[in-house]
Enzyme design. Structure first.
Site, mmCIF file in Angstrom:
data_model
loop_
_atom_site.group_PDB
_atom_site.id
_atom_site.type_symbol
_atom_site.label_atom_id
_atom_site.label_comp_id
_atom_site.label_asym_id
_atom_site.label_seq_id
_atom_site.Cartn_x
_atom_site.Cartn_y
_atom_site.Cartn_z
ATOM 1 N N LYS A 33 4.614 3.523 2.339
ATOM 2 C CA LYS A 33 4.831 3.006 0.985
ATOM 3 C C LYS A 33 3.955 3.720 -0.052
ATOM 4 O O LYS A 33 4.401 3.940 -1.182
ATOM 5 C CB LYS A 33 4.582 1.496 0.931
ATOM 6 C CG LYS A 33 3.134 1.080 1.079
ATOM 7 C CD LYS A 33 2.954 -0.408 0.880
ATOM 8 C CE LYS A 33 1.505 -0.819 1.067
ATOM 9 N NZ LYS A 33 0.596 -0.198 0.118
ATOM 10 N N THR A 34 2.735 4.087 0.327
ATOM 11 C CA THR A 34 1.855 4.780 -0.624
ATOM 12 C C THR A 34 2.455 6.123 -1.019
ATOM 13 O O THR A 34 2.410 6.520 -2.190
ATOM 14 C CB THR A 34 0.450 4.988 -0.007
ATOM 15 O OG1 THR A 34 -0.042 3.722 0.432
ATOM 16 C CG2 THR A 34 -0.506 5.581 -1.018
ATOM 17 N N ASP A 225 1.687 -2.011 -6.708
ATOM 18 C CA ASP A 225 1.469 -1.907 -5.260
ATOM 19 C C ASP A 225 1.086 -3.290 -4.716
ATOM 20 O O ASP A 225 0.527 -4.118 -5.439
ATOM 21 C CB ASP A 225 0.334 -0.902 -5.002
ATOM 22 C CG ASP A 225 0.206 -0.526 -3.533
ATOM 23 O OD1 ASP A 225 1.162 -0.777 -2.767
ATOM 24 O OD2 ASP A 225 -0.838 0.018 -3.151
ATOM 25 N N GLU A 226 1.361 -3.527 -3.443
ATOM 26 C CA GLU A 226 0.992 -4.791 -2.758
ATOM 27 C C GLU A 226 1.400 -6.018 -3.586
ATOM 28 O O GLU A 226 0.616 -6.926 -3.816
ATOM 29 C CB GLU A 226 -0.534 -4.826 -2.503
ATOM 30 C CG GLU A 226 -1.083 -3.648 -1.744
ATOM 31 C CD GLU A 226 -0.757 -3.681 -0.246
ATOM 32 O OE1 GLU A 226 0.084 -4.488 0.157
ATOM 33 O OE2 GLU A 226 -1.343 -2.870 0.493
ATOM 34 N N GLN A 256 2.985 -9.194 5.142
ATOM 35 C CA GLN A 256 1.551 -8.919 5.055
ATOM 36 C C GLN A 256 0.892 -9.680 3.901
ATOM 37 O O GLN A 256 -0.149 -9.279 3.394
ATOM 38 C CB GLN A 256 1.307 -7.413 4.908
ATOM 39 C CG GLN A 256 1.783 -6.613 6.118
ATOM 40 C CD GLN A 256 1.399 -5.151 6.035
ATOM 41 O OE1 GLN A 256 0.228 -4.797 6.003
ATOM 42 N NE2 GLN A 256 2.400 -4.278 5.997
ATOM 43 N N ARG A 614 -2.066 -2.775 13.031
ATOM 44 C CA ARG A 614 -3.114 -1.774 12.770
ATOM 45 C C ARG A 614 -3.169 -0.763 13.911
ATOM 46 O O ARG A 614 -3.740 0.313 13.766
ATOM 47 C CB ARG A 614 -4.511 -2.421 12.645
ATOM 48 C CG ARG A 614 -4.729 -3.437 11.530
ATOM 49 C CD ARG A 614 -4.254 -2.983 10.192
ATOM 50 N NE ARG A 614 -2.890 -3.413 9.954
ATOM 51 C CZ ARG A 614 -2.077 -2.883 9.041
ATOM 52 N NH1 ARG A 614 -2.482 -1.870 8.307
ATOM 53 N NH2 ARG A 614 -0.862 -3.350 8.860
#
Length: 773
Positions: A33-34, A225-226, A256, A614
């Site tokens: 996504k980044t 973002d987020e 998340q 993770r």
């Protein structure tokens, strides 16, 4: 097509190329996504959009810096500098600097941090002559902060009888008055606190339509973002700024969303499509980080949540190993398993230690992990907090314990002489230091003879100093007959340390109490281990010598090759080849404090999803059968989250035990058990820690100990022990008796264990099984 766009897959490219309109990118864990956000900004600039017209909002400065760096590499640093890119608070502070005069603030207003704000509130409570034990300043600050983030101003508060009634029920009827006084003091000082940066931006955009129009025209393209982590105040600002052009792109993953305790509202991302016209929905579902087993296991977990957006995360990576599940008897054993497994994996696969991460639900859990890693000389780093033995509350307890052994320890004395507060001020302490230097004596000796020295200290303060001396001397007497755990438990009660922390009702205060509890658990564990070893007593001196090593690793600089230890909340956005998720037990993960409603439980499940995703190559889940709580051994049961993972993705290093209920009736009346239906799994092909196997452990649990604590006449012949005998120990594994000395209850044996090395054990305590030769 520009070269950088060729690095994107089809799913990533589509949102990058859409220039106009509202869009949501639902991005699964590890799906890039980044990269999508970064390349979208670069693409907009390549299409002639002025960087001054682009607003990009992130949640961390680190994310903003990384994105800006990548964009600079594509479009050049001079153009990238013109982007409005940063955290919500940094961007809105910048806007408020330009527009401060409209709200009556100077453009160079001060921004108060949490300590500043709490200090102002503490002084207001004192000025109002309110009971500080009822109006706890940290609690009041936390309450005001939550009001501001929910856009409840002072005026809104006084117009809401329900809020006032709730505070009155909490015995804080004057909270509204404190809120008013706090706002007035901040305004008078030309200061805004952290929450004001959002609240005042909302006020600015709503009260001044011309200001809103100005920034709507400037920020024609907005990227967030987020988005799942935004609170109500942030949501309203973004909605207002994007309302005119509706060129808004939000990126996030509902799976998340783990910050509800900070005010994050998952409904912001769930309801995004209702807030804008003709919203385009894009899904990034290909995971580039993890193996198929990890991705599919995570999917099988998160699909149990009812409140979620539809997506199916997949990966083209290798199948990979199954997730390894391990059960241990205690948290000390859990720590030893993790340390052994990390060591084995590092050696056999030639890995650096920074390939490993240990994730836990609460900070207090790090103690057992740290102890085990230190004993194996494995370097580690605590993220988001100090090493366990460096935390203030732990250092406070250890300072009292150090004073018991050495009352000349001036640093320990200065640390605790007035904590908890006992009316001994800094002026008195300064006079004691001067006198100690003058008479060439320790501060403690000066205090012992305070009535014979003229220090111009009044009788009341002299009495307080003498009481402190008497308390420490009473601890010294008790220490002669107490072990380390007993004396520490006594000290934490008698000094009032725990009572002091209980007054602080904030999450931080609760965490500090949990840390002291964990210290006591560690000391109890230490004493139990020492009991088996000859020539040791589990004394305070032995314990302090043992933990003296704890701070050595923290003093090392410049070496990043360390195992990462952190809470799951801090792990978000990070990735590691090997991840150990410890404490997978009911009431710990999921937390007992987060299971009152479905939404709380679903947040805990999302937190576990974050932890599991993770891992790149291998994930371990560990849990214990029992865990110390305030020095008492409490039975634990496996987390429901382990059960929720589909069986095909798991491999058990230890067989599942459904429960440990001891029947009260004879089981023979039910006939034979059909063993084909027993829920057992094959042991994993993964790297197990050295030590006894599960079958050996089962045999050992059925064995009676060689002797008991009460067996004062230990019989070597009866125990069938002699020099050269091969024996097995539940913790140290198999070994050979090299030497036996002493008689009766004091009989000791030197045993060379395969895994534990050379140990000298008291045979009446050691639970040894004689192996057939």
């Amino acid at each position: 097509m520009q070269a950088y766009l060729k690095q994107l897959n089809e799913a990533q490219l589509a949102p990058v190329l859409q220039k106009e309109g509202a869009m949501i990118v639902i991005a699964g864990a590890g799906s890039g996504k980044t990269r999508v956000l970064t390349y979208r900004i670069a693409y907009l600039m390549s299409q002639g959009v002025d960087p001054f017209n682009i607003l990009a909002l992130t949640f961390t400065n680190k994310a903003a810096r990384e994105m800006k760096k990548r964009i600079s590499q594509i479009v050049g640093s001079s153009e990238a500098k013109n982007l409005w890119m940063g955290t919500f608070h940094s961007i809105f502070a910048k806007i408020l600097r330009f527009e401060a005069d409209k709200l009556g603030y100077p453009s160079n207003f001060t921004i108060y941090d949490t300590q500043d704000s709490q200090s102002v509130i503490r002084s207001i409570i004192k000025e109002m002559q309110l009971d500080k034990d009822i109006y706890k300043y940290k609690q009041v600050y936390s309450r005001i902060s939550s009001y501001k983030n929910s856009l409840i101003t002072v005026k809104a508060y006084f117009n809401n009888p329900e809020l006032q009634e709730a505070d009155a029920m909490a015995k804080m009827p004057r909270l509204g008055d404190i809120y008013q006084a706090y706002v007035d003091k901040c305004f008078k000082a030309g200061a805004m606190d952290f929450d004001d940066l959002l609240l005042k931006t909302n006020e600015l955009l709503n009260r001044f339509p011309d200001v809103l129009a100005k920034y709507q025209n400037r920020f024609r393209y907005i990227l967030v973002d987020e988005y799942q982590d935004t609170n109500h105040s942030q949501y309203l600002i973004v909605k207002a700024l994007s309302d005119r052009f509706q060129n808004i792109c939000v990126v996030g993953d509902d799976a998340q969303s783990i910050y509800a305790f900070r005010g994050a509202n998952i409904n912001n991302i769930l309801n995004f499509q209702k807030d804008y016209d003709d919203v385009r929905v894009y899904r990034l579902e290909q995971n580039y980080r993890s193996t198929k087993n990890i991705v599919n296991a995570a999917n099988s977990i998160i699909e149990k949540n009812k409140q979620r957006l539809e997506k199916v995360v997949w990966t083209a990576n290798d199948e990979g190993n199954k997730i390894l599940v391990n059960r241990t008897m205690t948290d000390g054993d859990e720590g030893r398993f993790v340390a052994s497994s990390i060591f084995e994996n590092a050696m056999s696969h030639q890995l650096k230690y920074d390939s490993f991460a240990v994730l836990y639900r609460t900070n207090a859990q790090s103690r057992a992990i740290e102890d085990a890693l230190r004993k194996k000389d494995i370097p580690y780093r605590i993220y988001g907090g100090l090493s366990f033995y460096q935390r203030k509350e732990i250092k406070d307890v250890l300072a009292y314990l150090r004073l018991i052994l050495n009352p000349k320890d001036e640093e320990a004395l200065k640390r605790v002489i007035n904590y908890p507060a006992r009316g001994i001020g800094q002026t008195t302490i300064d006079r004691l230091i001067v006198a100690a230097n003058h008479y060439d004596r320790s501060m403690f000796e000066v205090m012992k003879h305070i009535d014979k020295i003229d220090l111009k200290i009044n009788k009341g303060t002299q009495g307080k100093l003498q009481n402190f001396v008497t308390m420490i001397e009473s601890f010294q007497v008790l220490n002669q007959g107490y072990d380390a755990f007993q004396i520490a438990e006594h000290v934490t009660k008698k000094t009032g340390l725990v009572q002091e922390l209980k007054k602080d009702g904030t999450p931080e205060g609760i965490a500090r109490i949990e840390n002291i509890e964990e210290l006591l658990n560690g000391m109890r564990d230490f004493v139990e281990e020492q009991k088996e070893l000859a020539d040791t007593t589990g004394s305070l001196a032995e314990f302090l010598e043992d933990v003296a090593l704890a701070t050595d690793l923290d003093n090392e600089k410049g070496d990043d090759n360390r195992v990462a230890l952190m809470t799951v909340h801090l792990a978000k956005g990070l990735e590691f080849p090997y991840v150990y998720i410890v404490g997978m037990e009911e009431d710990l993960f999921p937390s007992a404090m987060s299971m009152n409603t479905r939404s709380e439980l679903e947040e805990e499940r999302r937190l576990f999803y974050v932890a599991l995703t993770r891992a790149e190559k291998q994930a371990y889940l560990t849990y214990t059968q029992s865990r110390y709580r305030w020095g008492k051994l409490i039975d634990a049961e496996p987390s429901r989250f382990i059960e929720e993972i589909e069986d095909q993705f798991l491999d058990y290093l230890t067989p599942i035990t459904e429960n440990r209920y001891k029947p009260l009736i004879d089981t023979d009346i039910f006939g034979e058990v059909d063993k084909s239906k027993l829920r057992m799994r094959k042991p994993s092909s993964g790297v197990p820690p050295k030590g006894p196997t599960e079958s050996q452990l089962r045999k050992l649990r059925r064995l009676k100990p060689v002797s008991s604590d009460t067996d004062k006449n230990f019989d070597l012949e009866k125990a069938n022990l002699s020099e050269g005998t091969m024996v097995e120990h539940v913790r140290f594994g198999q070994g050979k008796i090299l030497k036996i000395e002493g008689v009766g209850a004091d009989t000791k044996a030197e045993i060379l264990f395969e895994n534990g090395g050379l140990k000298k054990l008291l045979l009446r305590f050691a639970k040894l099984k004689v192996l057939d030769s």
